[in-house]
Write an enzyme that holds these catalytic residues in place. Structure first.
Site: not given
Length: 140
Positions: A87, A114, A93, A128, A11, A117, A104, A51, A59
């Protein structure tokens, strides 16, 4: 189970902080093979489309604004059970709740900033990945 693919996005917060190289090294050291990798800046329509699944959530607008605030690094990762494994490697998160030695925990600042993604299912990983990469761009 065999190797599977997942999407990773480093990110804007992590790219701006120059953590993206550390994150790539971290992923390779965790056993991921990087099949595709590119740095880009999302437009607002691209971020909204990516998204869209969160469109009704409170959000959503903040997330879109954040994701267009700077460059991101999109990657296709391959590993055994890639979605679940990534993950686990990403961590919670919320970086404050993330386990030690997760991306993270190491590079995130808060729930929004964070660092990364990751896809949440094999089905979403396929969608994706095709959002960011053509088949020609993927190393097999």
């Amino acid at each position: 189970m065999g190797s599977k693919k997942t999407l990773s996005i480093i990110k804007p917060d992590a790219v701006k902080s120059k953590y993206h190289g550390n994150i790539v090294d971290f992923l390779e050291n965790k056993g991921f093979k990087i099949l595709a990798h590119k740095k880009l800046k999302l437009s607002k329509p691209q971020a909204e489309a990516f998204y869209e699944i969160h469109k009704e959530r409170p959000f959503y607008n903040d997330l879109v604004d954040f994701m267009i605030s700077g460059e991101v690094v999109a990657q296709v990762l391959e590993a055994e059970n890639a979605v679940l494994y990534y993950r686990e490697v990403m961590g919670d998160t919320n970086p404050e709740k993330a386990e030690n030695d997760t991306i993270r925990k190491l590079y995130g600042r808060n729930i929004q900033c964070n660092a990364v993604h990751g896809s949440d299912s094999d089905e979403n990983a396929s969608k994706e990945i095709s959002f960011f990469f053509s088949k020609l761009e993927l190393i097999n």
